[in-house]
Design an enzyme around this catalytic site. Structure first.
Site, PDB file in Angstrom:
ATOM      1  N   GLU A 154       1.043   7.081   6.937  1.00 15.37           N
ATOM      2  CA  GLU A 154       2.343   6.799   6.205  1.00 15.37           C
ATOM      3  C   GLU A 154       2.047   7.210   4.868  1.00 15.37           C
ATOM      4  O   GLU A 154       2.863   7.590   4.317  1.00 15.37           O
ATOM      5  CB  GLU A 154       2.485   5.266   5.948  1.00 15.37           C
ATOM      6  CG  GLU A 154       2.612   4.750   7.517  1.00 15.37           C
ATOM      7  CD  GLU A 154       3.033   3.086   7.485  1.00 15.37           C
ATOM      8  OE1 GLU A 154       3.776   2.655   8.397  1.00 15.37           O
ATOM      9  OE2 GLU A 154       2.327   2.401   6.702  1.00 15.37           O
ATOM     10  N   LEU A 191      19.293  -4.821   5.967  1.00 14.34           N
ATOM     11  CA  LEU A 191      20.267  -4.626   4.748  1.00 14.34           C
ATOM     12  C   LEU A 191      21.745  -4.802   5.319  1.00 14.34           C
ATOM     13  O   LEU A 191      21.881  -4.207   6.389  1.00 14.34           O
ATOM     14  CB  LEU A 191      20.115  -3.451   4.175  1.00 14.34           C
ATOM     15  CG  LEU A 191      18.531  -3.360   3.158  1.00 14.34           C
ATOM     16  CD1 LEU A 191      18.490  -1.770   2.755  1.00 14.34           C
ATOM     17  CD2 LEU A 191      18.544  -4.232   2.114  1.00 14.34           C
ATOM     18  N   ARG A 202      13.338  -7.174   5.640  1.00 20.43           N
ATOM     19  CA  ARG A 202      14.666  -7.637   5.769  1.00 20.43           C
ATOM     20  C   ARG A 202      15.546  -6.426   6.171  1.00 20.43           C
ATOM     21  O   ARG A 202      15.514  -5.449   5.793  1.00 20.43           O
ATOM     22  CB  ARG A 202      15.034  -8.426   4.440  1.00 20.43           C
ATOM     23  CG  ARG A 202      14.393  -9.683   3.850  1.00 20.43           C
ATOM     24  CD  ARG A 202      14.976 -10.137   2.479  1.00 20.43           C
ATOM     25  NE  ARG A 202      16.441 -10.399   2.791  1.00 20.43           N
ATOM     26  CZ  ARG A 202      16.883 -11.411   3.248  1.00 20.43           C
ATOM     27  NH1 ARG A 202      15.960 -12.281   3.727  1.00 20.43           N
ATOM     28  NH2 ARG A 202      18.106 -11.768   3.279  1.00 20.43           N
ATOM     29  N   ARG A 242      22.832 -13.880   3.732  1.00 20.19           N
ATOM     30  CA  ARG A 242      22.157 -12.451   3.654  1.00 20.19           C
ATOM     31  C   ARG A 242      23.151 -11.606   2.696  1.00 20.19           C
ATOM     32  O   ARG A 242      22.718 -10.795   1.820  1.00 20.19           O
ATOM     33  CB  ARG A 242      22.213 -11.695   4.904  1.00 20.19           C
ATOM     34  CG  ARG A 242      21.011 -11.986   5.729  1.00 20.19           C
ATOM     35  CD  ARG A 242      20.592 -10.743   6.902  1.00 20.19           C
ATOM     36  NE  ARG A 242      21.712 -10.478   7.742  1.00 20.19           N
ATOM     37  CZ  ARG A 242      21.771  -9.122   7.822  1.00 20.19           C
ATOM     38  NH1 ARG A 242      20.855  -8.140   7.267  1.00 20.19           N
ATOM     39  NH2 ARG A 242      22.850  -8.753   8.979  1.00 20.19           N
ATOM     40  N   HIS A 291       8.091   3.277   8.654  1.00 18.44           N
ATOM     41  CA  HIS A 291       7.738   2.651   9.876  1.00 18.44           C
ATOM     42  C   HIS A 291       6.606   2.835  10.809  1.00 18.44           C
ATOM     43  O   HIS A 291       6.555   4.145  10.846  1.00 18.44           O
ATOM     44  CB  HIS A 291       9.154   2.394  10.936  1.00 18.44           C
ATOM     45  CG  HIS A 291       8.923   1.450  11.949  1.00 18.44           C
ATOM     46  ND1 HIS A 291       8.997   0.159  11.969  1.00 18.44           N
ATOM     47  CD2 HIS A 291       8.571   2.067  13.307  1.00 18.44           C
ATOM     48  CE1 HIS A 291       8.970  -0.251  13.193  1.00 18.44           C
ATOM     49  NE2 HIS A 291       8.571   0.657  13.915  1.00 18.44           N
ATOM     50  N   GLU A 316      22.340  -0.119   9.565  1.00 18.80           N
ATOM     51  CA  GLU A 316      22.364  -1.519   9.897  1.00 18.80           C
ATOM     52  C   GLU A 316      21.569  -1.876  10.932  1.00 18.80           C
ATOM     53  O   GLU A 316      21.220  -3.159  11.075  1.00 18.80           O
ATOM     54  CB  GLU A 316      23.704  -1.786  10.032  1.00 18.80           C
ATOM     55  CG  GLU A 316      24.803  -1.772   8.679  1.00 18.80           C
ATOM     56  CD  GLU A 316      26.137  -2.153   9.494  1.00 18.80           C
ATOM     57  OE1 GLU A 316      26.299  -3.304   9.890  1.00 18.80           O
ATOM     58  OE2 GLU A 316      27.129  -1.455   9.087  1.00 18.80           O
ATOM     59  N   SER A 319       0.918  -1.306   0.059  1.00 20.54           N
ATOM     60  CA  SER A 319       0.031  -0.057   0.056  1.00 20.54           C
ATOM     61  C   SER A 319       0.901   1.398  -0.149  1.00 20.54           C
ATOM     62  O   SER A 319       0.525   2.321  -0.505  1.00 20.54           O
ATOM     63  CB  SER A 319      -0.986   0.030   1.172  1.00 20.54           C
ATOM     64  OG  SER A 319      -0.313   0.037   2.352  1.00 20.54           O
ATOM     65  N   ASN A 320       2.046   1.194   0.659  1.00 23.64           N
ATOM     66  CA  ASN A 320       2.769   2.232   0.560  1.00 23.64           C
ATOM     67  C   ASN A 320       3.671   2.404  -0.685  1.00 23.64           C
ATOM     68  O   ASN A 320       3.913   3.552  -1.272  1.00 23.64           O
ATOM     69  CB  ASN A 320       3.855   2.186   1.693  1.00 23.64           C
ATOM     70  CG  ASN A 320       3.346   2.810   3.060  1.00 23.64           C
ATOM     71  OD1 ASN A 320       3.193   4.035   3.397  1.00 23.64           O
ATOM     72  ND2 ASN A 320       3.326   1.497   4.023  1.00 23.64           N
TER      73      ASN A 320
HETATM   74  C1  GRF Z   1       3.869  -0.460   6.736  1.00 29.09           C
HETATM   75  O1  GRF Z   1       2.995  -0.143   7.939  1.00 29.09           O
HETATM   76  C2  GRF Z   1       5.357   0.151   6.819  1.00 29.09           C
HETATM   77  O2  GRF Z   1       5.287   1.064   7.931  1.00 29.09           O
HETATM   78  C3  GRF Z   1       5.913  -1.220   7.506  1.00 29.09           C
HETATM   79  O3  GRF Z   1       5.432  -2.147   6.680  1.00 29.09           O
HETATM   80  C4  GRF Z   1       4.172  -1.825   6.402  1.00 29.09           C
HETATM   81  C5  GRF Z   1       4.118  -2.219   4.940  1.00 29.09           C
HETATM   82  O4  GRF Z   1       2.725  -1.939   4.515  1.00 29.09           O
HETATM   83  N1  GRF Z   1       7.442  -0.897   7.290  1.00 29.09           N
HETATM   84  P1  GRF Z   1       2.291  -2.187   2.918  1.00 29.09           P
HETATM   85  O5  GRF Z   1       2.921  -3.263   2.190  1.00 29.09           O
HETATM   86  O6  GRF Z   1       3.090  -0.756   2.384  1.00 29.09           O
HETATM   87  O7  GRF Z   1       0.894  -1.862   2.966  1.00 29.09           O
END
Ligand code: GRF
Length: 201
Positions: free
Chosen positions: A175, A94, A92, A66, A110, A143, A20-21
């Protein structure tokens, strides 16, 4: 260090899930040259394809370490001359080697007001702790787990009787506003970093 200042900065997105982001970045007009996803069949791949963005699956199960995974990831991004890497739910960490190739050029969104509630299930952590205010953070990636310099934050109130799903949904609304705004500022060269201090003009 001030970010590039070129409207045509080449942006790559890494994601693992719903995306969704990623969608918010697409809808905001961010020019994304590639999506790399580590989970075959994840919904973010469909979103990229629907928007005409090249979508690459790089399944981490196919790599022994990794370091090996990140080398392959680096190769995919370098091949497309990516200059800014956006983590949109990329589950993951990095490696140092990867990050050294993208100094101050990897950003993450986040779902908490860092440094509170890093890692997974941040909304659940916020509810369990009993905070009255949580939110989301966009930050440079280092990191550690969600420890890099903070670029921007947005607050979200926690209501009596909230459950994880409702709180998470309200955080995501923020977000989807904040992440594209930060990416736009970065692409326009309006983000300056000095140590842990980040300024956005
Ligand atoms: C989001 O809540 C973001 O903050 C976190 O992972 C989630 C990903 O959501 N890092 P989406 O896949 O973008 O819907």
């Amino acid at each position: 260090m001030t970010t590039a200042g070129a409207r045509d900065l080449r942006v790559g997105v890494l994601a693992s899930g719903s995306g969704s982001n990623l969608q918010a970045l697409i809808d905001a007009g961010v020019q994304i040259v590639v999506l790399v996803c580590n989970v075959p069949g994840a919904k973010c791949l469909d979103r990229a394809k629907a928007a005409g963005i090249e979508a690459v699956v790089l399944d981490h199960h196919a790599f022994a370490s990794r370091e090996a995974y990140d080398l392959a990831l680096l190769a995919e991004l370098k091949k497309r001359q990516v200059q800014l890497v956006c983590l949109a739910g990329f589950m993951r960490l990095l490696t140092a080697k990867f990050l050294a190739e993208f100094t101050h050029a990897v950003i993450n969104v986040h779902p908490s007001l860092l440094p509170a509630f890093p890692g997974i299930h941040s909304a659940r952590q916020a509810l369990a702790y009993g905070v009255k205010l949580t939110g989301c953070t966009v930050h440079f990636v280092d990191e550690g787990t969600d420890t890099g310099p903070i670029i921007a934050q947005a607050a979200v109130p926690v209501f009596d009787g909230d459950d994880e799903a409702r709180l998470q949904a309200r955080i995501q609304v923020e977000e989807h506003r904040l992440f594209p705004a930060v990416v736009a500022a970065y692409v326009q060269g309006r983000v300056t970093v000095q140590g842990r201090k980040v300024t956005t003009r």
